[in-house]
Design an enzyme around this catalytic site. Sequence first.
Site, PDB file in Angstrom:
ATOM      1  N   LYS A 220       2.236  -2.891   6.033  1.00 42.47           N
ATOM      2  CA  LYS A 220       2.442  -2.732   4.593  1.00 42.47           C
ATOM      3  C   LYS A 220       3.905  -2.364   4.282  1.00 42.47           C
ATOM      4  CE  LYS A 220      -1.633  -3.863   3.108  1.00 42.47           C
ATOM      5  NZ  LYS A 220      -1.823  -4.997   2.199  1.00 42.47           N
TER       6      LYS A 220
ATOM      7  N   SER B 259       0.860  -1.192   0.000  1.00 39.96           N
ATOM      8  CA  SER B 259       0.000   0.000   0.000  1.00 39.96           C
ATOM      9  C   SER B 259       0.888   1.230   0.000  1.00 39.96           C
ATOM     10  CB  SER B 259      -0.863   0.023   1.263  1.00 39.96           C
ATOM     11  OG  SER B 259      -1.490   1.277   1.423  1.00 39.96           O
TER      12      SER B 259
ATOM     13  N   TYR C  36      -1.512  -0.838  10.554  1.00 44.67           N
ATOM     14  CA  TYR C  36      -1.718  -1.293   9.170  1.00 44.67           C
ATOM     15  C   TYR C  36      -0.584  -0.774   8.291  1.00 44.67           C
ATOM     16  CZ  TYR C  36      -3.775  -1.218   4.432  1.00 44.67           C
ATOM     17  OH  TYR C  36      -3.993  -1.349   3.072  1.00 44.67           O
TER      18      TYR C  36
HETATM   19  P1  NAP Z   1     -11.979  -5.295  -0.608  1.00 43.48           P
HETATM   20  O1  NAP Z   1     -12.515  -4.735  -1.878  1.00 43.48           O
HETATM   21  O2  NAP Z   1     -12.709  -4.965   0.661  1.00 43.48           O
HETATM   22  O3  NAP Z   1     -11.870  -6.885  -0.793  1.00 43.48           O
HETATM   23  C1  NAP Z   1     -11.368  -7.637   0.226  1.00 43.48           C
HETATM   24  C2  NAP Z   1     -11.373  -9.104  -0.210  1.00 43.48           C
HETATM   25  O4  NAP Z   1     -10.658  -9.833   0.760  1.00 43.48           O
HETATM   26  C3  NAP Z   1     -12.757  -9.721  -0.274  1.00 43.48           C
HETATM   27  O5  NAP Z   1     -12.790 -10.609  -1.362  1.00 43.48           O
HETATM   28  C4  NAP Z   1     -12.875 -10.471   1.057  1.00 43.48           C
HETATM   29  O6  NAP Z   1     -13.833 -11.515   0.906  1.00 43.48           O
HETATM   30  C5  NAP Z   1     -11.427 -10.943   1.214  1.00 43.48           C
HETATM   31  N1  NAP Z   1     -10.935 -11.222   2.565  1.00 43.48           N
HETATM   32  C6  NAP Z   1     -10.996 -10.437   3.649  1.00 43.48           C
HETATM   33  N2  NAP Z   1     -10.384 -11.025   4.686  1.00 43.48           N
HETATM   34  C7  NAP Z   1      -9.892 -12.209   4.232  1.00 43.48           C
HETATM   35  C8  NAP Z   1      -9.159 -13.278   4.832  1.00 43.48           C
HETATM   36  N3  NAP Z   1      -8.808 -13.270   6.124  1.00 43.48           N
HETATM   37  N4  NAP Z   1      -8.825 -14.347   4.069  1.00 43.48           N
HETATM   38  C9  NAP Z   1      -9.182 -14.395   2.770  1.00 43.48           C
HETATM   39  N5  NAP Z   1      -9.884 -13.424   2.164  1.00 43.48           N
HETATM   40  C10 NAP Z   1     -10.239 -12.342   2.888  1.00 43.48           C
HETATM   41  O7  NAP Z   1     -10.455  -4.858  -0.341  1.00 43.48           O
HETATM   42  P2  NAP Z   1      -9.370  -4.194  -1.313  1.00 43.48           P
HETATM   43  O8  NAP Z   1      -9.438  -2.721  -1.157  1.00 43.48           O
HETATM   44  O9  NAP Z   1      -9.464  -4.769  -2.664  1.00 43.48           O
HETATM   45  O10 NAP Z   1      -8.027  -4.656  -0.600  1.00 43.48           O
HETATM   46  C11 NAP Z   1      -7.216  -5.674  -1.134  1.00 43.48           C
HETATM   47  C12 NAP Z   1      -5.781  -5.392  -0.798  1.00 43.48           C
HETATM   48  O11 NAP Z   1      -5.401  -4.124  -1.320  1.00 43.48           O
HETATM   49  C13 NAP Z   1      -5.439  -5.359   0.688  1.00 43.48           C
HETATM   50  O12 NAP Z   1      -4.177  -5.948   0.883  1.00 43.48           O
HETATM   51  C14 NAP Z   1      -5.343  -3.874   0.990  1.00 43.48           C
HETATM   52  O13 NAP Z   1      -4.514  -3.616   2.082  1.00 43.48           O
HETATM   53  C15 NAP Z   1      -4.738  -3.384  -0.315  1.00 43.48           C
HETATM   54  N6  NAP Z   1      -4.895  -1.961  -0.566  1.00 43.48           N
HETATM   55  C16 NAP Z   1      -6.119  -1.428  -0.793  1.00 43.48           C
HETATM   56  C17 NAP Z   1      -6.216  -0.068  -1.071  1.00 43.48           C
HETATM   57  C18 NAP Z   1      -7.537   0.600  -1.371  1.00 43.48           C
HETATM   58  O14 NAP Z   1      -7.573   1.843  -1.446  1.00 43.48           O
HETATM   59  N7  NAP Z   1      -8.602  -0.133  -1.590  1.00 43.48           N
HETATM   60  C19 NAP Z   1      -5.078   0.741  -1.064  1.00 43.48           C
HETATM   61  C20 NAP Z   1      -3.853   0.154  -0.803  1.00 43.48           C
HETATM   62  C21 NAP Z   1      -3.772  -1.197  -0.561  1.00 43.48           C
HETATM   63  P3  NAP Z   1     -14.516 -12.266   2.170  1.00 43.48           P
HETATM   64  O15 NAP Z   1     -15.215 -11.218   2.965  1.00 43.48           O
HETATM   65  O16 NAP Z   1     -15.455 -13.270   1.534  1.00 43.48           O
HETATM   66  O17 NAP Z   1     -13.403 -12.928   2.922  1.00 43.48           O
END
Ligand code: NAP
Length: 272
Positions: free
Chosen positions: A180, A163, A176
Amino acid sequence: MWRRVLGCLRTNPVREMSTSQSTFAGKVAIVTASTDGIGLAAAQALGKRGAHVVVSSRKRANVDRAVALLQSQDIGVTGTTCNIGKAEDRERLLQLTLDQCGGVDILVSNAAVNPFFGNTMDSTEEIWDKILSINVKAAFLMTKLVVPHMVKRGGGNIVFVSSIAGYQPIQGLGPYSVSKSALLGLTKVLAPELAPSNIRVNGVAPGVIKTRFSSAIWQNEDSMDEFKKQLSIKRAGETEEIGSVVAFLCSEDASYITGETIVASGGLASRL
Ligand code: NAP
Protein backbone atom coordinates in the site's frame (compact mmCIF):
# COMPACT_ATOMS: atom_id res chain seq x y z
CA MET A 1 -27.59 -7.08 -22.26
CA TRP A 2 -29.55 -4.36 -24.08
CA ARG A 3 -30.47 -2.73 -20.85
CA ARG A 4 -26.79 -2.54 -20.00
CA VAL A 5 -25.81 -1.23 -23.43
CA LEU A 6 -28.55 1.36 -23.38
CA GLY A 7 -27.30 2.42 -19.96
CA CYS A 8 -23.92 3.29 -21.53
CA LEU A 9 -25.44 5.31 -24.34
CA ARG A 10 -28.00 7.13 -22.22
CA THR A 11 -27.67 10.85 -22.86
CA ASN A 12 -29.42 12.20 -19.75
CA PRO A 13 -30.25 15.84 -20.61
CA VAL A 14 -28.32 17.92 -18.13
CA ARG A 15 -31.23 20.25 -17.39
CA GLU A 16 -33.21 17.31 -15.97
CA MET A 17 -30.49 16.42 -13.49
CA SER A 18 -29.35 17.92 -10.25
CA THR A 19 -25.75 19.20 -10.11
CA SER A 20 -24.74 16.07 -8.29
CA GLN A 21 -26.25 13.76 -10.91
CA SER A 22 -24.65 15.71 -13.73
CA THR A 23 -21.10 15.72 -12.31
CA PHE A 24 -20.09 12.69 -14.38
CA ALA A 25 -22.76 12.76 -17.09
CA GLY A 26 -21.43 10.99 -20.21
CA LYS A 27 -18.42 9.61 -18.33
CA VAL A 28 -17.53 5.94 -18.12
CA ALA A 29 -15.85 4.59 -14.99
CA ILE A 30 -14.11 1.25 -14.51
CA VAL A 31 -13.92 0.31 -10.83
CA THR A 32 -12.00 -2.89 -10.15
CA ALA A 33 -13.03 -5.34 -7.43
CA SER A 34 -16.32 -3.52 -7.20
CA THR A 35 -18.97 -6.04 -6.26
CA ASP A 36 -18.64 -5.42 -2.53
CA GLY A 37 -17.17 -3.06 0.05
CA ILE A 38 -15.24 0.05 -0.94
CA GLY A 39 -15.24 -0.76 -4.68
CA LEU A 40 -19.01 -1.09 -4.74
CA ALA A 41 -19.37 2.15 -2.76
CA ALA A 42 -17.05 3.93 -5.22
CA ALA A 43 -19.15 2.64 -8.13
CA GLN A 44 -22.30 3.85 -6.37
CA ALA A 45 -20.82 7.28 -5.66
CA LEU A 46 -19.72 7.76 -9.28
CA GLY A 47 -22.95 6.27 -10.64
CA LYS A 48 -25.20 8.43 -8.48
CA ARG A 49 -23.37 11.43 -9.87
CA GLY A 50 -24.10 10.38 -13.45
CA ALA A 51 -21.24 8.09 -14.53
CA HIS A 52 -21.87 4.81 -16.27
CA VAL A 53 -19.98 2.32 -14.11
CA VAL A 54 -18.32 -0.93 -15.12
CA VAL A 55 -18.20 -3.27 -12.15
CA SER A 56 -16.30 -6.54 -11.86
CA SER A 57 -14.84 -9.14 -9.54
CA ARG A 58 -13.88 -12.80 -9.72
CA LYS A 59 -17.25 -14.41 -8.99
CA ARG A 60 -20.16 -14.23 -11.42
CA ALA A 61 -22.76 -14.40 -8.61
CA ASN A 62 -21.21 -11.34 -6.95
CA VAL A 63 -21.16 -9.46 -10.27
CA ASP A 64 -24.82 -10.24 -10.90
CA ARG A 65 -25.78 -9.14 -7.38
CA ALA A 66 -23.89 -5.83 -7.69
CA VAL A 67 -25.34 -5.11 -11.15
CA ALA A 68 -28.88 -5.74 -9.87
CA LEU A 69 -28.28 -3.48 -6.85
CA LEU A 70 -26.90 -0.62 -8.94
CA GLN A 71 -29.69 -0.95 -11.53
CA SER A 72 -32.23 -0.78 -8.70
CA GLN A 73 -30.65 2.58 -7.79
CA ASP A 74 -31.07 3.78 -11.38
CA ILE A 75 -27.33 3.71 -12.01
CA GLY A 76 -26.11 2.90 -15.52
CA VAL A 77 -24.00 -0.24 -15.11
CA THR A 78 -22.17 -2.93 -17.03
CA GLY A 79 -20.86 -5.98 -15.17
CA THR A 80 -18.37 -8.72 -15.94
CA THR A 81 -16.12 -11.16 -14.16
CA CYS A 82 -12.47 -10.13 -13.87
CA ASN A 83 -9.69 -11.51 -11.73
CA ILE A 84 -7.44 -8.47 -11.78
CA GLY A 85 -4.34 -10.66 -11.45
CA LYS A 86 -4.93 -12.23 -14.88
CA ALA A 87 -3.78 -10.36 -17.99
CA GLU A 88 -6.53 -11.88 -20.17
CA ASP A 89 -9.20 -10.80 -17.66
CA ARG A 90 -7.87 -7.23 -17.54
CA GLU A 91 -7.89 -7.05 -21.33
CA ARG A 92 -11.42 -8.48 -21.50
CA LEU A 93 -12.63 -5.93 -18.92
CA LEU A 94 -11.24 -3.08 -20.98
CA GLN A 95 -12.51 -4.47 -24.30
CA LEU A 96 -16.02 -4.94 -22.91
CA THR A 97 -15.97 -1.35 -21.67
CA LEU A 98 -14.87 -0.04 -25.06
CA ASP A 99 -17.35 -2.21 -26.97
CA GLN A 100 -20.35 -1.42 -24.77
CA CYS A 101 -19.59 2.09 -23.56
CA GLY A 102 -17.40 3.52 -26.32
CA GLY A 103 -14.49 4.59 -24.11
CA VAL A 104 -13.29 5.11 -20.57
CA ASP A 105 -12.75 8.27 -18.50
CA ILE A 106 -12.18 7.03 -14.96
CA LEU A 107 -10.27 4.11 -13.45
CA VAL A 108 -10.60 3.30 -9.77
CA SER A 109 -7.99 0.66 -9.02
CA ASN A 110 -9.34 -0.97 -5.89
CA ALA A 111 -8.41 -4.66 -5.93
CA ALA A 112 -6.12 -5.98 -3.22
CA VAL A 113 -5.41 -9.18 -1.36
CA ASN A 114 -3.84 -10.01 1.96
CA PRO A 115 -3.06 -13.71 2.34
CA PHE A 116 -0.74 -13.25 5.34
CA PHE A 117 -0.94 -12.22 8.99
CA GLY A 118 2.11 -12.49 11.23
CA ASN A 119 5.69 -11.40 11.69
CA THR A 120 7.05 -10.10 8.42
CA MET A 121 10.18 -12.22 8.89
CA ASP A 122 7.94 -15.30 8.56
CA SER A 123 6.46 -14.24 5.22
CA THR A 124 7.50 -16.26 2.18
CA GLU A 125 8.47 -15.43 -1.39
CA GLU A 126 5.10 -16.84 -2.51
CA ILE A 127 3.25 -14.39 -0.23
CA TRP A 128 5.29 -11.43 -1.46
CA ASP A 129 4.73 -12.45 -5.08
CA LYS A 130 0.96 -12.72 -4.55
CA ILE A 131 0.60 -9.42 -2.68
CA LEU A 132 2.81 -7.35 -4.96
CA SER A 133 1.37 -8.96 -8.08
CA ILE A 134 -2.27 -8.11 -7.25
CA ASN A 135 -1.94 -4.98 -5.12
CA VAL A 136 0.74 -3.16 -7.10
CA LYS A 137 1.64 -4.77 -10.44
CA ALA A 138 -1.93 -5.42 -11.58
CA ALA A 139 -2.92 -1.89 -10.50
CA PHE A 140 -0.23 -0.49 -12.76
CA LEU A 141 -0.90 -2.87 -15.66
CA MET A 142 -4.63 -2.03 -15.62
CA THR A 143 -3.68 1.65 -15.66
CA LYS A 144 -1.32 1.04 -18.58
CA LEU A 145 -4.14 -0.62 -20.56
CA VAL A 146 -6.64 2.14 -19.87
CA VAL A 147 -4.51 5.27 -20.33
CA PRO A 148 -4.31 5.26 -24.18
CA HIS A 149 -8.12 5.23 -24.24
CA MET A 150 -8.33 8.13 -21.78
CA VAL A 151 -5.95 10.02 -24.04
CA LYS A 152 -8.38 9.45 -26.93
CA ARG A 153 -11.11 11.08 -24.79
CA GLY A 154 -8.91 14.08 -24.05
CA GLY A 155 -8.12 13.17 -20.43
CA GLY A 156 -9.28 11.24 -17.43
CA ASN A 157 -8.89 10.35 -13.80
CA ILE A 158 -7.18 7.50 -12.00
CA VAL A 159 -7.63 6.74 -8.32
CA PHE A 160 -5.61 4.08 -6.50
CA VAL A 161 -7.13 2.66 -3.34
CA SER A 162 -4.21 2.54 -0.92
CA SER A 163 -4.60 2.27 2.87
CA ILE A 164 -3.70 3.97 6.11
CA ALA A 165 -1.38 0.94 6.41
CA GLY A 166 0.61 2.46 3.54
CA TYR A 167 1.51 5.36 5.87
CA GLN A 168 1.57 3.62 9.23
CA PRO A 169 2.18 -0.13 8.87
CA ILE A 170 -0.40 -2.26 10.69
CA GLN A 171 1.16 -4.85 12.96
CA GLY A 172 0.88 -8.32 11.44
CA LEU A 173 0.26 -6.92 7.95
CA GLY A 174 3.85 -6.10 6.92
CA PRO A 175 3.85 -7.16 3.24
CA TYR A 176 0.35 -5.74 2.69
CA SER A 177 1.41 -2.44 4.29
CA VAL A 178 4.46 -2.26 2.02
CA SER A 179 2.25 -2.87 -1.04
CA LYS A 180 0.00 0.00 0.00
CA SER A 181 3.04 2.30 0.47
CA ALA A 182 4.03 1.33 -3.07
CA LEU A 183 0.71 2.71 -4.33
CA LEU A 184 1.54 6.09 -2.75
CA GLY A 185 4.73 5.94 -4.80
CA LEU A 186 2.94 4.83 -7.98
CA THR A 187 0.57 7.78 -7.61
CA LYS A 188 3.52 10.18 -7.32
CA VAL A 189 5.35 8.55 -10.25
CA LEU A 190 2.43 8.56 -12.69
CA ALA A 191 0.96 12.00 -11.90
CA PRO A 192 3.65 14.07 -13.68
CA GLU A 193 3.93 11.56 -16.53
CA LEU A 194 0.21 11.69 -17.28
CA ALA A 195 -0.52 15.36 -16.53
CA PRO A 196 0.38 16.43 -20.10
CA SER A 197 -2.39 14.07 -21.27
CA ASN A 198 -4.85 15.81 -18.94
CA ILE A 199 -5.04 12.72 -16.73
CA ARG A 200 -4.98 13.26 -12.98
CA VAL A 201 -3.66 10.46 -10.75
CA ASN A 202 -4.60 10.38 -7.10
CA GLY A 203 -5.23 7.96 -4.28
CA VAL A 204 -7.37 7.40 -1.25
CA ALA A 205 -6.03 5.82 1.93
CA PRO A 206 -8.90 4.46 4.02
CA GLY A 207 -8.59 3.68 7.71
CA VAL A 208 -10.64 0.87 9.23
CA ILE A 209 -13.76 0.64 7.08
CA LYS A 210 -16.59 -1.79 7.78
CA THR A 211 -16.18 -4.40 5.05
CA ARG A 212 -15.63 -8.14 4.95
CA PHE A 213 -11.90 -7.55 4.23
CA SER A 214 -11.36 -5.83 7.58
CA SER A 215 -13.97 -7.69 9.65
CA ALA A 216 -11.27 -9.30 11.82
CA ILE A 217 -10.47 -5.79 13.08
CA TRP A 218 -13.81 -4.02 13.43
CA GLN A 219 -15.82 -7.04 14.60
CA ASN A 220 -13.30 -7.77 17.33
CA GLU A 221 -14.01 -5.58 20.35
CA ASP A 222 -10.47 -5.77 21.72
CA SER A 223 -8.77 -4.78 18.49
CA MET A 224 -11.35 -2.04 17.84
CA ASP A 225 -10.79 -0.68 21.38
CA GLU A 226 -7.09 -0.56 20.56
CA PHE A 227 -7.76 1.31 17.31
CA LYS A 228 -10.16 3.71 19.06
CA LYS A 229 -7.31 4.94 21.24
CA GLN A 230 -5.67 6.24 18.07
CA LEU A 231 -8.85 7.41 16.33
CA SER A 232 -10.12 11.00 16.60
CA ILE A 233 -13.52 9.89 15.27
CA LYS A 234 -14.17 6.97 17.56
CA ARG A 235 -15.74 4.50 15.16
CA ALA A 236 -14.96 2.44 12.08
CA GLY A 237 -15.71 4.14 8.77
CA GLU A 238 -18.51 3.33 6.35
CA THR A 239 -17.80 2.43 2.72
CA GLU A 240 -19.80 5.47 1.53
CA GLU A 241 -17.27 7.69 3.34
CA ILE A 242 -14.60 6.39 0.94
CA GLY A 243 -16.83 6.37 -2.15
CA SER A 244 -17.44 10.09 -1.74
CA VAL A 245 -13.69 10.80 -1.56
CA VAL A 246 -13.18 8.85 -4.79
CA ALA A 247 -15.99 10.84 -6.46
CA PHE A 248 -14.46 14.10 -5.27
CA LEU A 249 -11.02 13.20 -6.64
CA CYS A 250 -12.51 12.33 -10.05
CA SER A 251 -14.60 15.50 -10.19
CA GLU A 252 -13.81 18.98 -11.46
CA ASP A 253 -13.86 20.10 -7.81
CA ALA A 254 -10.44 18.42 -7.61
CA SER A 255 -9.18 19.86 -10.91
CA TYR A 256 -5.91 21.16 -9.37
CA ILE A 257 -5.12 18.00 -7.41
CA THR A 258 -2.81 15.33 -8.79
CA GLY A 259 -0.23 13.01 -7.27
CA GLU A 260 -1.92 13.15 -3.88
CA THR A 261 -3.43 10.50 -1.65
CA ILE A 262 -6.26 11.63 0.61
CA VAL A 263 -6.33 9.89 3.96
CA ALA A 264 -9.83 9.09 5.20
CA SER A 265 -9.07 7.34 8.45
CA GLY A 266 -11.04 9.05 11.19
CA GLY A 267 -7.82 10.62 12.39
CA LEU A 268 -5.45 7.64 12.47
CA ALA A 269 -1.92 9.00 12.10
CA SER A 270 -0.77 9.26 8.51
CA ARG A 271 2.93 10.11 8.35
CA LEU A 272 5.36 7.93 6.50
P1 NAP B 1 -14.18 -6.34 0.42
O1 NAP B 1 -15.38 -5.66 0.99
O2 NAP B 1 -13.79 -7.67 1.00
O3 NAP B 1 -14.42 -6.47 -1.17
C1 NAP B 1 -13.44 -7.03 -1.94
C2 NAP B 1 -13.92 -7.03 -3.39
O4 NAP B 1 -12.82 -7.41 -4.19
C3 NAP B 1 -15.02 -8.03 -3.68
O5 NAP B 1 -15.90 -7.46 -4.61
C4 NAP B 1 -14.27 -9.22 -4.28
O6 NAP B 1 -15.18 -9.97 -5.09
C5 NAP B 1 -13.18 -8.48 -5.06
N1 NAP B 1 -11.93 -9.18 -5.34
C6 NAP B 1 -11.13 -9.84 -4.48
N2 NAP B 1 -10.05 -10.30 -5.11
C7 NAP B 1 -10.15 -9.90 -6.41
C8 NAP B 1 -9.33 -10.07 -7.57
N3 NAP B 1 -8.19 -10.77 -7.55
N4 NAP B 1 -9.74 -9.53 -8.74
C9 NAP B 1 -10.90 -8.84 -8.80
N5 NAP B 1 -11.71 -8.66 -7.75
C10 NAP B 1 -11.34 -9.19 -6.56
O7 NAP B 1 -12.86 -5.43 0.51
P2 NAP B 1 -12.68 -3.87 0.84
O8 NAP B 1 -12.45 -3.72 2.29
O9 NAP B 1 -13.75 -3.09 0.20
O10 NAP B 1 -11.28 -3.60 0.13
C11 NAP B 1 -11.19 -2.89 -1.08
C12 NAP B 1 -9.90 -2.12 -1.11
O11 NAP B 1 -9.84 -1.23 0.00
C13 NAP B 1 -8.63 -2.96 -1.04
O12 NAP B 1 -7.66 -2.39 -1.89
C14 NAP B 1 -8.18 -2.80 0.40
O13 NAP B 1 -6.80 -2.98 0.54
C15 NAP B 1 -8.59 -1.36 0.64
N6 NAP B 1 -8.71 -0.98 2.04
C16 NAP B 1 -9.68 -1.51 2.82
C17 NAP B 1 -9.79 -1.09 4.14
C18 NAP B 1 -10.86 -1.61 5.07
O14 NAP B 1 -10.80 -1.31 6.28
N7 NAP B 1 -11.86 -2.31 4.58
C19 NAP B 1 -8.88 -0.17 4.66
C20 NAP B 1 -7.89 0.33 3.83
C21 NAP B 1 -7.82 -0.08 2.52
P3 NAP B 1 -14.88 -11.49 -5.56
O15 NAP B 1 -14.71 -12.30 -4.33
O16 NAP B 1 -16.10 -11.86 -6.37
O17 NAP B 1 -13.64 -11.43 -6.40
